[in-house]
Every structure is written in structure tokens, then in C-alpha cells.
Write an enzyme that holds these catalytic residues in place. Structure first.
Site, PDB file in Angstrom:
ATOM      1  N   ARG A  54     -41.134  22.752  48.166  1.00  0.00           N
ATOM      2  CA  ARG A  54     -42.108  21.467  47.621  1.00  0.00           C
ATOM      3  C   ARG A  54     -43.279  21.249  48.354  1.00  0.00           C
ATOM      4  NH1 ARG A  54     -40.136  16.659  44.629  1.00  0.00           N
ATOM      5  NH2 ARG A  54     -38.123  17.649  44.574  1.00  0.00           N
ATOM      6  N   THR A  55     -42.931  20.992  49.814  1.00  0.00           N
ATOM      7  CA  THR A  55     -44.109  20.908  50.575  1.00  0.00           C
ATOM      8  C   THR A  55     -45.128  21.996  50.742  1.00  0.00           C
ATOM      9  OG1 THR A  55     -42.449  19.090  51.601  1.00  0.00           O
ATOM     10  CG2 THR A  55     -44.603  19.881  52.702  1.00  0.00           C
TER      11      THR A  55
ATOM     12  N   LYS B  83     -38.484  38.391  66.425  1.00  0.00           N
ATOM     13  CA  LYS B  83     -38.450  39.326  67.234  1.00  0.00           C
ATOM     14  C   LYS B  83     -38.390  39.252  68.468  1.00  0.00           C
ATOM     15  CE  LYS B  83     -40.855  42.356  63.974  1.00  0.00           C
ATOM     16  NZ  LYS B  83     -42.191  43.174  63.698  1.00  0.00           N
TER      17      LYS B  83
ATOM     18  N   ARG C 115     -44.351  23.151  59.832  1.00  0.00           N
ATOM     19  CA  ARG C 115     -43.116  22.527  59.673  1.00  0.00           C
ATOM     20  C   ARG C 115     -42.161  23.273  60.532  1.00  0.00           C
ATOM     21  NH1 ARG C 115     -39.432  20.837  54.450  1.00  0.00           N
ATOM     22  NH2 ARG C 115     -41.014  19.102  54.694  1.00  0.00           N
TER      23      ARG C 115
ATOM     24  N   HIS D 263     -42.570  12.931  59.177  1.00  0.00           N
ATOM     25  CA  HIS D 263     -43.156  13.709  57.925  1.00  0.00           C
ATOM     26  C   HIS D 263     -44.135  12.969  57.621  1.00  0.00           C
ATOM     27  CE1 HIS D 263     -43.718  16.298  54.760  1.00  0.00           C
ATOM     28  NE2 HIS D 263     -42.489  16.387  54.192  1.00  0.00           N
TER      29      HIS D 263
END
Length: 358
Positions: free
Chosen positions: A100-101, A128, A150, A178
Site C-alpha cells: 500500500r505505502t 549480501k 521504510r 509513520h
């Protein structure tokens, strides 16, 4: 964990975040005068990054909401493309899954005319053994204009912002903040209620693990709303009252005469241990149904940041109530708000205010 290669605080519970620590990078340059998207009066915006709500003034929040408002109607037209960020590069760097974001930010950037790149962390050098700082230095060498990040660790986005020259937007860091979710919630409320100040908002559910709750508490307090939190004791941070909220442990009492009911998802993926006896019992006492909603004002709006756990924190009939639920409108406002944030911070980057790398 602390080392020279990676300096990150462990995933902090919201309780630890109750101390007043600003994660909005202080301006190191004069205020910037910006014109609105529709060509109306100019105002000032003093932030290089959007790392959290704390540190923003009511005028600055209103500016973001006003610019977002100017994008709503064009987004409903057949031709949605604009050229406000033509030639700019936006990189979406998501260390956590979020359809969604990430989609919302991608649409926002493309509708503004920017070049948008979605980095797949699962297939990148991070897997890695590359550190967050290594990644920041690598991305910085590519000269992006805005980096949307995020991360599962609280404070990771702050750390990355200190290592790049471009603007950084926090799309969610651990249990900390957020900010764009709080802004889109504010725009949704303002469009339906005409204001934010003076409203009573109940934030219900898993407040302890919710970055959405923290950002909304900050924003609503700044804008003059009265904020309540409603949750079992196990899902509230210690000393939550210090954030300027009223605390309730009973849904009916907490929802009495409120204007907005904001439900939160039960975030089982962030829980270490047992916080509720069972989802069935949680729904019985803290799930939103019409019986509990009856305590709120007759025109109270129902909100949820998504994704919803139907039958856990909210009843399906309540969630789909076309007269009172604004959950779908929240999704629509998300694109407009993220367009506003990209537009503001993208304009800032052309002034070369970013810190030089060591």
C-alpha cells in the site's frame, strides 16, 4: 547493537519513545518561500527531510494538507500526469514489505512527473552483508533527489538521512513514526469535518507497537485536537500520558462522544510474547462493532490505516459502512499527501542544502 559499521537502536517500544526527542532534522538554512501548486499565496517551509511529525508547526502541517488538497481533484481526472518534478529522481527503498505505502509513493512520484525507482531489498547487496551506511553512500553517488525509506529498526531512517545529500522521507521506521500516514489521516478528517482543532479522536488497539499511533498523536495534538487512546494495559506504552493523551481501558467509555474512531491493526509480527489471551477475546472487548460504536457521536467517522484484520480489530459491516467509514478515502488521500511531500522536499533539493558526505 552498536558498531562502527552500523549504528542502530534496537527496535524500540513506543514506551521508550515517550521522551521528547525530535527526529525532524533542524533546518540549517533560511526559511524557503514556496508557492502553492495552484499558484496561490506563498508560505515558508523549513525542513530538509520528513522523518517525523514532531518539530512541525501548525502552519507547516496546514501547508502540506493544502498542497495535498490541490492534488485531489486532478488525481480523479483521466489525465493525471503533471510536470512539477520533471527531471527529478525518487528512489523507494523499502526494507519491509508494504504494498500500500510503496505503491502510493510510486504513484505520487509518477503523477508529479518524476523518475521513480523501486529498489528490491530482497535481491540487493543488503542481503549480501552490505550495511545501511554502505547503501546510503552508494545511493548518494547516484544523485537522487528524494529517498523514501521504510525500515524495521527505529532510527534507521534518521541515520540514513545523515549520510545522503538528498531529501529523505520516512515511510515507517520500526515502532517509531509513520508521518505521511498521520498527514493523510489528517487530510481525510479535515475534508469530512472541515477542521482538526476541537475534535475528539479515539485511537484504539495496539498502540504499543504502532508507529501510526505515535505520528497521529503528535499531529493531532499540534493541530489542537483532543486525543484518547483505548487499549488493554498490555498494549499501551508506559507513561503514555506524557504524550498528551487520555487513557481508557474500556471501549465504550473511551468512545463516549468522540468525533473520530481510529482503529489500529493488532501487530502480531512485532510481538515477542503474549500480549492478548486470544484474538477472539481481544475482539470481544476491543474490536469495533456497532454496539461499541453506539457510544460515539452519531456522525463519528471510522478510520483504519490498513491492512485490516476483519473480525479481530474491526467488524466487516462497520468497516464497509459507506456513511461512516472513510477507510477507502484514506487510501485516496495517501497519494495526494505523498505528492505534496515529494513536491515540497523535491523543490528544496535544488537549493543544494544537503550535508556533504565525510
Amino acid at each position: 547493537m552498536t558498531s562502527k559499521r552500523l549504528i542502530l537502536n534496537p527496535l524500540a517500544a513506543l514506551a521508550r519513545s515517550c521522551r521528547s526527542v525530535s527526529l525532524v532534522t533542524p533546518a540549517r538554512h533560511p526559511y524557503i518561500s514556496l508557492a502553492m501548486s495552484d499558484g496561490s499565496a506563498t508560505t515558508s517551509f523549513r525542513h530538509r527531510h520528513l522523518l517525523g511529525i514532531e518539530g512541525f508547526s501548525p502552519d507547516e502541517i496546514t501547508l502540506i494538507l493544502d498542497i495535498a488538497e490541490s492534488h485531489v481533484e486532478p488525481n480523479r481526472q483521466p489525465d493525471k500526469k503533471r510536470s512539477l518534478m520533471r527531471g527529478r529522481t525518487v528512489i523507494n527503498l523499502f526494507f519491509e514489505n508494504s504494498t500500500r505505502t510503496r505503491t502510493s509513493f510510486e504513484l505520487a512520484g509518477k503523477r508529479l512527473g518524476a523518475d521513480v525507482i523501486n529498489m528490491s531489498v530482497s535481491g540487493s547487496s543488503i542481503k549480501k552483508g552490505e550495511t545501511l551506511i554502505d547503501t546510503a553512500v552508494t545511493l548518494n553517488a547516484m544523485h537522487p533527489d528524494v529517498l523514501v525509506v521504510r525500515h524495521a529498526e527505529s532510527g534507521a531512517v534518521q541515520l540514513l538521512s545523515e549520510k545522503v545529500n538528498c531529501a529523505v522521507i520516512n515511510a515507517g521506521d520500526g515502532s517509531h513514526e509513520h508521518p505521511t500516514q498521520a498527514l493523510l489521516d489528517a487530510l481525510t478528517i479535515r475534508r469530512r469535518k472541515g477542521k482538526l482543532g476541537g475534535l475528539t479522536v479515539a485511537i484504539c488497539g495496539d498502540v504499543l507497537h504502532s508507529r501510526v499511533a505515535r505520528s497521529n498523536i503528535q499531529l493531532l495534538n499540534i493541530m489542537g485536537a483532543r486525543v484518547r487512546v483505548v487499549a488493554p494495559r498490555t498494549l499501551l506504552p508506559a507513561e503514555i500520558e506524557r504524550l498528551g493523551v487520555e487513557v481508557f481501558h474500556d471501549m465504550r467509555r473511551g468512545l463516549a462522544d468522540v468525533d473520530i474512531v481510529m482503529m489500529l491493526r493488532l501487530q502480531t509480527e512485532r510481538m515477542q510474547g503474549s500480549f492478548v489471551p486470544s484474538t477472539r477475546e481481544y475482539y470481544r472487548f476491543f474490536g469495533l462493532d456497532y454496539e461499541k460504536l453506539a457510544a460515539a457521536k452519531p456522525d463519528a467517522l471510522i478510520m483504519h490505516p490498513g491492512p485490516m484484520n476483519r473480525g479481530v480489530e474491526i467488524d466487516s459491516e462497520v468497516a464497509d459502512d459507506i456513511d461512516r467509514s472513510v477507510i477507502r478515502q484514506q487510501v485516496e488521500m495517501g497519494v495526494a499527501v505523498r505528492m505534496a511531500c515529494l513536491e515540497l522536499l523535491g523543490r528544496d533539493t535544488e537549493r543544494g542544502n544537503g550535508p556533504a558526505l565525510p
